[in-house]
Design an enzyme around this catalytic site. Structure first.
Site, mmCIF file in Angstrom:
data_model
loop_
_atom_site.group_PDB
_atom_site.id
_atom_site.type_symbol
_atom_site.label_atom_id
_atom_site.label_comp_id
_atom_site.label_asym_id
_atom_site.label_seq_id
_atom_site.Cartn_x
_atom_site.Cartn_y
_atom_site.Cartn_z
ATOM 1 N N ARG A 133 20.099 1.416 24.643
ATOM 2 C CA ARG A 133 20.772 2.070 25.584
ATOM 3 C C ARG A 133 20.397 3.386 26.442
ATOM 4 O O ARG A 133 20.796 4.244 25.868
ATOM 5 C CB ARG A 133 22.172 1.878 24.999
ATOM 6 C CG ARG A 133 22.939 1.503 26.859
ATOM 7 C CD ARG A 133 24.363 1.815 26.185
ATOM 8 N NE ARG A 133 24.527 3.380 25.875
ATOM 9 C CZ ARG A 133 25.639 3.635 24.513
ATOM 10 N NH1 ARG A 133 26.366 2.908 23.850
ATOM 11 N NH2 ARG A 133 25.558 4.688 24.391
ATOM 12 N N GLU A 153 20.860 10.642 27.473
ATOM 13 C CA GLU A 153 20.088 10.480 26.131
ATOM 14 C C GLU A 153 19.511 8.773 26.438
ATOM 15 O O GLU A 153 20.588 7.900 26.966
ATOM 16 C CB GLU A 153 21.167 10.889 25.187
ATOM 17 C CG GLU A 153 22.563 9.624 24.656
ATOM 18 C CD GLU A 153 22.545 9.740 22.886
ATOM 19 O OE1 GLU A 153 21.712 9.949 22.538
ATOM 20 O OE2 GLU A 153 24.080 8.922 23.001
ATOM 21 N N ASN A 155 19.131 5.496 23.682
ATOM 22 C CA ASN A 155 19.671 5.107 22.285
ATOM 23 C C ASN A 155 18.939 4.120 21.588
ATOM 24 O O ASN A 155 18.732 3.148 22.624
ATOM 25 C CB ASN A 155 21.040 4.333 22.349
ATOM 26 C CG ASN A 155 21.647 5.412 22.647
ATOM 27 O OD1 ASN A 155 22.227 6.933 22.459
ATOM 28 N ND2 ASN A 155 22.372 5.648 23.980
ATOM 29 N N SER A 160 26.086 0.982 21.115
ATOM 30 C CA SER A 160 27.165 -0.371 21.045
ATOM 31 C C SER A 160 27.752 -0.306 22.205
ATOM 32 O O SER A 160 27.221 -0.174 23.580
ATOM 33 C CB SER A 160 27.701 0.536 20.182
ATOM 34 O OG SER A 160 28.713 1.774 20.388
ATOM 35 N N LYS A 340 16.840 13.757 19.838
ATOM 36 C CA LYS A 340 17.020 14.273 21.010
ATOM 37 C C LYS A 340 15.480 14.832 21.288
ATOM 38 O O LYS A 340 14.959 15.555 22.423
ATOM 39 C CB LYS A 340 18.091 15.272 21.434
ATOM 40 C CG LYS A 340 19.539 14.305 21.756
ATOM 41 C CD LYS A 340 20.712 14.301 20.616
ATOM 42 C CE LYS A 340 21.597 13.124 21.469
ATOM 43 N NZ LYS A 340 21.911 12.200 20.648
ATOM 44 N N LYS A 420 22.052 20.491 21.662
ATOM 45 C CA LYS A 420 22.465 19.392 20.892
ATOM 46 C C LYS A 420 21.332 19.537 19.192
ATOM 47 O O LYS A 420 20.389 19.722 19.587
ATOM 48 C CB LYS A 420 21.657 18.081 21.079
ATOM 49 C CG LYS A 420 22.202 17.746 22.743
ATOM 50 C CD LYS A 420 22.167 16.364 23.482
ATOM 51 C CE LYS A 420 22.985 16.449 24.671
ATOM 52 N NZ LYS A 420 22.184 15.298 25.580
ATOM 53 N N GLU A 424 23.210 11.819 16.225
ATOM 54 C CA GLU A 424 23.943 10.309 17.124
ATOM 55 C C GLU A 424 24.995 10.121 16.610
ATOM 56 O O GLU A 424 25.820 10.063 15.662
ATOM 57 C CB GLU A 424 23.358 8.566 16.510
ATOM 58 C CG GLU A 424 21.644 8.732 16.953
ATOM 59 C CD GLU A 424 21.185 9.452 17.777
ATOM 60 O OE1 GLU A 424 22.424 8.753 19.299
ATOM 61 O OE2 GLU A 424 20.509 10.407 18.693
ATOM 62 N N GLY A 425 25.538 9.986 17.635
ATOM 63 C CA GLY A 425 27.528 8.962 17.419
ATOM 64 C C GLY A 425 28.426 9.984 17.650
ATOM 65 O O GLY A 425 29.928 9.240 17.250
ATOM 66 N N ARG A 509 31.363 3.733 30.360
ATOM 67 C CA ARG A 509 32.498 5.107 30.341
ATOM 68 C C ARG A 509 33.386 6.182 30.714
ATOM 69 O O ARG A 509 31.826 6.315 30.902
ATOM 70 C CB ARG A 509 31.116 5.781 28.850
ATOM 71 C CG ARG A 509 31.849 4.065 27.060
ATOM 72 C CD ARG A 509 30.889 4.948 26.220
ATOM 73 N NE ARG A 509 30.127 5.853 26.647
ATOM 74 C CZ ARG A 509 29.033 6.682 25.327
ATOM 75 N NH1 ARG A 509 29.688 6.794 24.177
ATOM 76 N NH2 ARG A 509 27.175 7.149 26.001
HETATM 77 P P1 ADP Z 1 25.474 10.699 20.623
HETATM 78 O O1 ADP Z 1 24.023 10.594 20.127
HETATM 79 O O2 ADP Z 1 26.369 11.927 20.167
HETATM 80 O O3 ADP Z 1 26.299 10.392 22.008
HETATM 81 P P2 ADP Z 1 24.902 12.805 23.498
HETATM 82 O O4 ADP Z 1 23.374 12.706 23.727
HETATM 83 O O5 ADP Z 1 24.939 10.853 24.388
HETATM 84 O O6 ADP Z 1 25.222 11.925 22.352
HETATM 85 O O7 ADP Z 1 26.329 13.496 24.010
HETATM 86 C C1 ADP Z 1 27.909 13.369 23.624
HETATM 87 C C2 ADP Z 1 28.532 13.206 25.046
HETATM 88 O O8 ADP Z 1 28.113 13.985 25.785
HETATM 89 C C3 ADP Z 1 28.098 12.694 26.411
HETATM 90 O O9 ADP Z 1 28.698 10.869 25.816
HETATM 91 C C4 ADP Z 1 28.214 13.300 27.225
HETATM 92 O O10 ADP Z 1 29.791 12.606 27.640
HETATM 93 C C5 ADP Z 1 28.459 14.563 27.031
HETATM 94 N N1 ADP Z 1 26.766 14.677 27.657
HETATM 95 C C6 ADP Z 1 25.884 15.168 26.670
HETATM 96 N N2 ADP Z 1 24.656 15.884 27.101
HETATM 97 C C7 ADP Z 1 25.160 16.051 28.571
HETATM 98 C C8 ADP Z 1 24.651 16.613 29.371
HETATM 99 N N3 ADP Z 1 23.653 16.984 29.824
HETATM 100 N N4 ADP Z 1 25.491 16.857 30.882
HETATM 101 C C9 ADP Z 1 26.905 16.542 31.069
HETATM 102 N N5 ADP Z 1 27.501 15.591 30.133
HETATM 103 C C10 ADP Z 1 26.493 15.562 28.802
HETATM 104 MG MG MG Z 2 25.644 9.656 23.850
#
Ligand code: ADP
Ligand code: MG
Length: 546
Positions: A133, A153, A155, A160, A340, A420, A424-425, A509
């Site tokens: 995803r 990101e 996945n 999920s 990442k 970051k 994950e998660g 979402r």
């Molecule tokens: P995880 O692997 O924990 O899901 P993510 O990279 O998806 O990590 O980050 C979690 C959440 O943080 C995302 O769903 C989003 O809401 C927010 N986020 C992450 N990166 C960004 C970004 N570059 N700009 C805006 N929001 C972000």
């Molecule tokens: Mg995420």
């Protein structure tokens, strides 16, 4: 495209709100748009047998989402599938990634050891399954510019919400036909463009294809699929929807849920006993003592973070799965491809002084597309992928790493960034002003295990969220996920040997605009679907500040 009403989604009168709460909570329970209740709502003592479920948080209206952004995500998905298959095939590249992350990240280091150990004896299975995803937010550089999507990101493990996402699209379609037409300011049916969303079916098709590609059972036992899950999983119905779709007739496929913590109790590798040994993974359950199955596909909804690896035996269990002949979704290599750090290396342009070619050329090459019989145009594919990148920097000692360190430690500049780790998660990131203090609290030698990413700030959107029986109205931020399925031969290079590559529906979402994190299961976000809009609407809604 039909035109969406002005000021969509509408403000509701209190009686309209009451009615929609009633309708949505019942529809959600009736259709399994649900989760196990969080312990803050129903304590373990109140529900010792774990029999309760509750409606998942959801928006009352599908959020407006620019059609061109939606199309952009769908169109680029197959290129992303191919890119990540190619990265997974490139062990040398991934070894460098693991080295760059460094030993301070024990989780990634342990994961890599599993791969090295299996490599030493030789992999028993060369096919690899990806249920991916790719997550995005809308970015608009100027009010006049066309909005475009930027990747949050990618996945590669436990992607999920495919099951609940299909149900959410169905809920919003139901409401559009039966409820929105009755509002004080009615929305007629033709006014909303609600795209088809076959997320459950698409993901299940990926698992089914891998099940077939595994070939006939080698031992005397029938084949099955294992969903490797976490103990006490609250998001179980999302997974169940997918299971039911994999099991659906006519080609009925046995599916079993196996908690990660019980891998070693309930599975073994075939050896002797009249079973020809090729490290086939055999599953038997004390609940069904007369039956043994040969596992064709292990689909992981666990194992993506340190929480599942509580001791050395949990790592032994991962090694046991990895060396088996089952097709893994994902393999260790594919899991590492989803870090990442990989995303950052793809997105960071080479230093001006460097003569290195752009990194994407290493993975995307011209080749025949077996499905369309067309030759891919490499440059177009690379450009389409690059358009979805936003600025991401390493925090190492390279020139771009030094630049990033200066930004991250600056009280002003850090406010536009998120830091970051390789996790994950949800719930692991460090946002904005918290970054400098956090970095100073850890040894500088560990900084390389993090990446610094520019925050994407989508144009404001309004909606009403129904969470645990209560309505929350206000500004929201939407995150689009596009699912993809891919099956490939791990022995090939550069995305050759791909036997299946499909786009598989979407997820929207949504979270309140005051929240940094968006995970639905983590309790921050909610489920949503897209009401596609043209350019005009994105501009109008950008002018609303209430
Ligand atoms: P995880 O692997 O924990 O899901 P993510 O990279 O998806 O990590 O980050 C979690 C959440 O943080 C995302 O769903 C989003 O809401 C927010 N986020 C992450 N990166 C960004 C970004 N570059 N700009 C805006 N929001 C972000
Ligand atoms: Mg995420």
């Amino acid at each position: 495209m039909p035109s969406i009403p002005a000021n969509y989604p509408p403000d509701l009168t209190s009686s309209e709100g009451e009615r929609l709460v009633e309708v949505v909570k019942d529809w959600a329970s009736a259709h399994g748009l649900s989760v196990r209740p969080p312990p803050t709502v129903v304590s373990a003592e109140a529900d010792p047998a774990g029999i309760l479920s509750t409606a998942v948080p959801v928006t009352l209206f599908p959020s407006p989402f620019p059609q061109i952004c939606f199309d952009q995500g769908r169109v680029v998905q197959k290129a992303y599938n191919e890119l990540y298959a190619a990265i997974s095939q490139d062990e040398e590249f991934l070894a460098q990634i693991v080295k760059d992350i460094g030993d301070s990240d024990e989780f990634i280091a342990e994961l890599w050891k599993v791969h090295l150990k299996v490599k030493e004896e030789g992999y028993a299975q060369h096919l690899s399954l990806g249920l991916f995803r790719s997550d995005y937010m809308v970015h608009q550089s100027t009010p006049e510019a066309d909005p475009q999507i930027k990747q949050v990101e990618f996945n590669t493990i436990a992607s999920s919400f495919g099951g609940l996402s299909y149900q959410t699209s169905a809920l919003h379609k139901y409401l559009a036909v039966n409820e929105y037409t009755l509002l004080e300011k009615p929305i007629t049916q033709g006014q909303l463009t609600l795209p088809t969303n076959l997320s459950t079916r698409g993901l299940a098709a990926g698992i089914r294809q891998a099940f077939l590609a595994y070939g006939p059972s080698v031992t005397s036992h029938p084949k099955c699929v294992i969903f490797l899950v976490q103990d006490g999983e609250r998001n179980v119905f999302d997974q169940r929807h997918l299971e039911y779709e994999v099991q659906a007739p006519p080609a009925t496929i046995p599916v079993f849920r196996l908690p990660y913590s019980q891998i070693m109790q309930h599975t073994r590798l075939a050896e002797g006993e009249g079973e020809r040994s090729g490290r086939q993974l055999l599953y038997s359950s004390p609940q069904l003592p007369k039956h043994t199955f040969e596992v064709a596909v292990v689909y992981m909804r666990s194992g993506y973070g340190p929480g599942d690896y509580t001791d050395a035996s949990a790592w032994d269990a991962r090694y046991h799965i990895e060396r088996s002949a089952a097709i893994k979704c994902p393999s260790v290599l594919t899991q590492v491809a989803g870090t990442k750090k990989v995303q950052q290396v793809l997105a960071t342009p080479p230093d001006a002084s460097s003569s290195e070619p752009p990194i994407l050329g290493r993975f995307i090459s011209s080749k025949d597309d077996r499905n369309t019989q067309r030759i891919h145009h490499t440059d177009d594919t690379i450009a389409a992928l690059q358009r979805t990148f936003t600025n991401i920097y390493p925090l190492d000692s390279s020139p771009s790493g030094q630049k990033a360190r200066a930004i991250a430690l600056d009280e002003e500049q850090c406010r536009s960034y998120v830091l970051k780790p390789q996790r994950e998660g949800g719930g692991n990131n460090i946002y904005r002003s918290a970054i400098p203090g956090f970095l100073k609290s850890i040894p500088e030698a560990h900084w390389g295990a993090y990446i610094l990413m520019e925050l994407i700030t989508p144009p404001p959107v309004h909606n009403t969220i129904l969470r645990l029986g209560r309505l929350e109205q206000g500004g929201v931020i939407c995150e689009l996920g596009i699912y993809g399925t891919c099956l490939w031969d791990q022995r090939e290079k550069q995305g050759r040997g791909i036997v299946m590559n499909e786009q598989a529906g979407y997820l929207l979402r949504t979270k309140g605009d005051k929240s940094e994190e968006g995970g639905v299961a983590a309790g921050f976000g909610c489920m949503d679907s897209c009401a596609l809009v043209g350019r005009g609407h994105a501009k109008n809604s950008g002018e609303r500040h209430d």
